[in-house]
Motif scaffolding. Structure first.
Motif, short mmCIF file in Angstrom:
data_model
loop_
_atom_site.label_atom_id
_atom_site.label_comp_id
_atom_site.label_asym_id
_atom_site.label_seq_id
_atom_site.Cartn_x
_atom_site.Cartn_y
_atom_site.Cartn_z
N TRP A 153 0.84 -1.20 0.00
CA TRP A 153 0.00 0.00 0.00
C TRP A 153 0.87 1.24 0.00
O TRP A 153 1.78 1.36 0.82
N LYS A 154 0.57 2.19 -0.89
CA LYS A 154 1.35 3.42 -0.97
C LYS A 154 0.58 4.57 -0.34
O LYS A 154 -0.61 4.73 -0.56
N GLY A 155 1.27 5.36 0.45
CA GLY A 155 0.64 6.53 1.05
C GLY A 155 -0.08 6.21 2.34
O GLY A 155 0.05 5.11 2.90
N THR A 156 -0.87 7.15 2.81
CA THR A 156 -1.58 7.00 4.07
C THR A 156 -2.81 6.12 3.88
O THR A 156 -3.59 6.32 2.95
N PHE A 157 -2.96 5.17 4.77
CA PHE A 157 -4.12 4.28 4.66
C PHE A 157 -5.35 4.98 5.21
O PHE A 157 -5.30 5.60 6.28
N PRO A 158 -6.49 4.91 4.50
CA PRO A 158 -7.70 5.61 4.96
C PRO A 158 -8.30 5.00 6.22
O PRO A 158 -8.78 3.87 6.21
N GLU A 159 -8.25 5.76 7.30
CA GLU A 159 -8.83 5.32 8.57
C GLU A 159 -10.32 5.01 8.42
O GLU A 159 -10.89 4.18 9.15
N GLU A 160 -10.93 5.65 7.44
CA GLU A 160 -12.35 5.45 7.18
C GLU A 160 -12.69 3.97 6.95
O GLU A 160 -13.76 3.50 7.34
N LEU A 161 -11.77 3.25 6.32
CA LEU A 161 -12.01 1.84 6.04
C LEU A 161 -12.06 1.01 7.32
O LEU A 161 -12.87 0.09 7.45
N PHE A 162 -11.17 1.31 8.26
CA PHE A 162 -11.20 0.61 9.55
C PHE A 162 -12.55 0.83 10.22
O PHE A 162 -13.15 -0.09 10.78
N SER A 163 -13.03 2.07 10.19
CA SER A 163 -14.30 2.39 10.83
C SER A 163 -15.46 1.67 10.15
O SER A 163 -16.37 1.15 10.81
N MET A 164 -15.43 1.63 8.82
CA MET A 164 -16.49 0.95 8.08
C MET A 164 -16.50 -0.54 8.41
O MET A 164 -17.57 -1.15 8.57
N ALA A 165 -15.32 -1.14 8.51
CA ALA A 165 -15.24 -2.57 8.79
C ALA A 165 -15.75 -2.88 10.19
O ALA A 165 -16.53 -3.82 10.40
N SER A 166 -15.34 -2.10 11.18
CA SER A 166 -15.74 -2.36 12.55
C SER A 166 -17.22 -2.13 12.78
O SER A 166 -17.83 -2.76 13.64
N SER A 167 -17.82 -1.23 12.00
CA SER A 167 -19.25 -0.95 12.14
C SER A 167 -20.12 -1.82 11.25
O SER A 167 -21.35 -1.76 11.32
N GLY A 168 -19.48 -2.63 10.40
CA GLY A 168 -20.24 -3.50 9.52
C GLY A 168 -20.90 -2.77 8.37
O GLY A 168 -21.91 -3.24 7.84
N SER A 169 -20.33 -1.65 7.97
CA SER A 169 -20.98 -0.83 6.92
C SER A 169 -20.25 -0.89 5.57
O SER A 169 -20.52 -0.07 4.70
N ILE A 170 -19.34 -1.84 5.41
CA ILE A 170 -18.66 -1.98 4.12
C ILE A 170 -19.66 -2.38 3.03
O ILE A 170 -19.63 -1.89 1.91
N GLY A 171 -20.56 -3.28 3.39
CA GLY A 171 -21.60 -3.66 2.45
C GLY A 171 -21.10 -4.50 1.29
O GLY A 171 -20.15 -5.26 1.41
N LYS A 172 -21.73 -4.30 0.13
CA LYS A 172 -21.46 -5.10 -1.05
C LYS A 172 -20.04 -4.86 -1.57
O LYS A 172 -19.54 -3.75 -1.55
N SER A 173 -19.40 -5.93 -2.05
CA SER A 173 -18.06 -5.81 -2.62
C SER A 173 -18.10 -5.01 -3.91
O SER A 173 -19.11 -4.93 -4.59
N GLY A 174 -16.96 -4.41 -4.24
CA GLY A 174 -16.84 -3.68 -5.50
C GLY A 174 -16.10 -2.37 -5.35
O GLY A 174 -15.41 -2.14 -4.35
N MET A 175 -16.24 -1.51 -6.33
CA MET A 175 -15.58 -0.22 -6.33
C MET A 175 -16.34 0.74 -5.42
O MET A 175 -17.57 0.86 -5.51
N LYS A 176 -15.59 1.44 -4.56
CA LYS A 176 -16.21 2.35 -3.60
C LYS A 176 -15.47 3.68 -3.57
O LYS A 176 -14.25 3.73 -3.73
N ALA A 177 -16.23 4.74 -3.33
CA ALA A 177 -15.64 6.08 -3.17
C ALA A 177 -15.55 6.39 -1.68
O ALA A 177 -16.53 6.23 -0.95
N LEU A 178 -14.37 6.80 -1.24
CA LEU A 178 -14.17 7.19 0.16
C LEU A 178 -13.97 8.70 0.23
O LEU A 178 -13.37 9.31 -0.67
N SER A 179 -14.44 9.30 1.31
CA SER A 179 -14.33 10.76 1.46
C SER A 179 -12.89 11.21 1.59
O SER A 179 -12.56 12.36 1.28
N THR A 180 -12.00 10.31 2.04
CA THR A 180 -10.61 10.68 2.27
C THR A 180 -9.70 10.41 1.08
O THR A 180 -8.51 10.68 1.13
N LEU A 181 -10.24 9.85 -0.01
CA LEU A 181 -9.45 9.56 -1.20
C LEU A 181 -10.08 10.20 -2.42
O LEU A 181 -11.30 10.38 -2.49
N ASN A 182 -9.25 10.52 -3.39
CA ASN A 182 -9.73 11.15 -4.63
C ASN A 182 -10.07 10.13 -5.71
O ASN A 182 -10.40 10.51 -6.82
#
Length: 345
Positions: A153-182
């Motif tokens: 992994w290059k660069g800073t890892f999005p903390e948002e993903l950890f939060s999504m995983a722990s809260s069970g909100s990742i949902g369906k697999s596939g391409m996703k847009a995160l607020s912390t990434l462009n």
């Protein structure tokens, strides 16, 4: 079921070079959805499948060059067209499938072995990929419930993903847009093998154990009769336990994530098993035999909602093989419904 377990076993066992193919995005309908994987070896052998044969030959033809260059690539297959004069050469499946192809070098193989270690310990693993403008894979990563990130992994890892995983909100697999990434990233959760525990090693338990293992379950068979609970009858089971119900139930550490089927054909042993299993928080308990027999087994106690009796989907099954199909179909149905409700670590 996911092919990832067979793929990881192949990576661990084989010394051949290989390429991992993963469906990262689907538009419309397709045979397999996002997250489906397949492994192509340099000798032409394969583990898993991504379609009903529509794209595997094309992907296999790209493997030698990818192994030579060591470069990854995302390929797009448009299967929307259907030409009635093509003699079946086009699939007409109705969707567009995007597949990421990645050579499994020593570093990647090491990370995949780490994934296997987590899954073998019954831990879910989140898998992520990012992509370059030229449609190559720019980075990948994995993490489990301990939040330990590994991968390239290059660069800073999005903390948002950890939060999504722990809260069970990742949902369906596939391409996703995160607020912390462009950019959009691919996200998929690898789940441990579901475990099917079969109490009873009679003739009708054999096809159930075999079919369940082929479908991707980790199968355990328990019986107090060593002549029945024998490896020659259950070659695909991961574990065979010989002992009376009180002994084997204590050894198994059964959880709500397990699927339990009782089919000993012995009323006294079944009653003992029901008494033991009723103390546990089960998610699925299937009991072979008519409903009246199950009511007698519970001896006046209300039957919990997770109990399926008679076990299996009603298809008018006759004989061990058909009964096995009926039972396994119900277990898969319950398992897939549970997975859809979850979607997180």
């Amino acid at each position: 079921m996911e092919e990832i377990h067979r793929i990881l076993e192949s990576v661990e066992r084989s010394g051949l070079r290989s390429v991992l193919a993963t469906v990262v995005h689907v538009e419309g309908s397709a045979y397999r959805k996002e997250g489906a994987s397949m492994l192509f070896f340099e000798d032409g052998t394969q583990t898993g499948m991504l379609s009903a044969g529509c794209i595997e030959a094309d992907l296999a033809a790209r493997v030698p060059e990818m192994l030579e260059t060591g470069e990854s690539r995302v390929y797009t297959f448009d299967m929307q067209s259907f030409d009635p004069f093509s003699w079946g050469e086009t699939s007409g499946c109705g969707g567009i499938v995007h597949v990421a192809m990645e050579p499994v070098n020593d570093v990647f193989a090491g990370h995949l072995r780490t994934v296997k270690g987590y899954l073998d310990q019954a831990c879910e693993v989140v898998h992520i990929k990012t992509f370059n403008p030229d449609r190559s894979v720019s980075g990948y990563g994995f993490f489990a419930a301990d939040r330990q990130l590994f991968g390239e992994w290059k660069g800073t890892f999005p903390e948002e993903l950890f939060s999504m995983a722990s809260s069970g909100s990742i949902g369906k697999s596939g391409m996703k847009a995160l607020s912390t990434l462009n950019e959009e990233i691919f996200v998929h959760i690898y789940s441990p093998k579901p475990r099917l525990i079969i109490f009873g090693a009679g003739r009708d338990a054999r096809p159930l154990a075999s079919f369940a293992a082929a479908a991707g379950f980790s199968v355990t068979v328990a019986d107090w009769r060593p002549a029945f609970c024998d490896r020659s009858f259950f070659p695909d089971a991961e574990e065979l336990l010989v002992g009376f119900p009180e002994e084997t139930a204590d050894m198994l550490r059964i959880t709500s994530n397990d699927y339990v089927v009782v089919m000993t054909h012995h009323f006294g042993r079944d009653m003992e098993l029901i008494r033991i299993l009723s103390r546990l928080r089960l998610g699925y308990l299937g009991i072979l035999g008519p409903k009246r027999r199950t009511e007698l087994l519970f001896d006046g106690v209300p039957i919990p909602p997770y109990v399926r009796s008679p076990v299996g989907i009603p298809i008018g099954a006759e004989g061990p093989e058909e009964i096995a199909v009926s039972v396994l179909a119900e277990v898969i149905q319950v398992h897939n419904a549970k997975r859809k409700r979850r979607g997180g670590l």
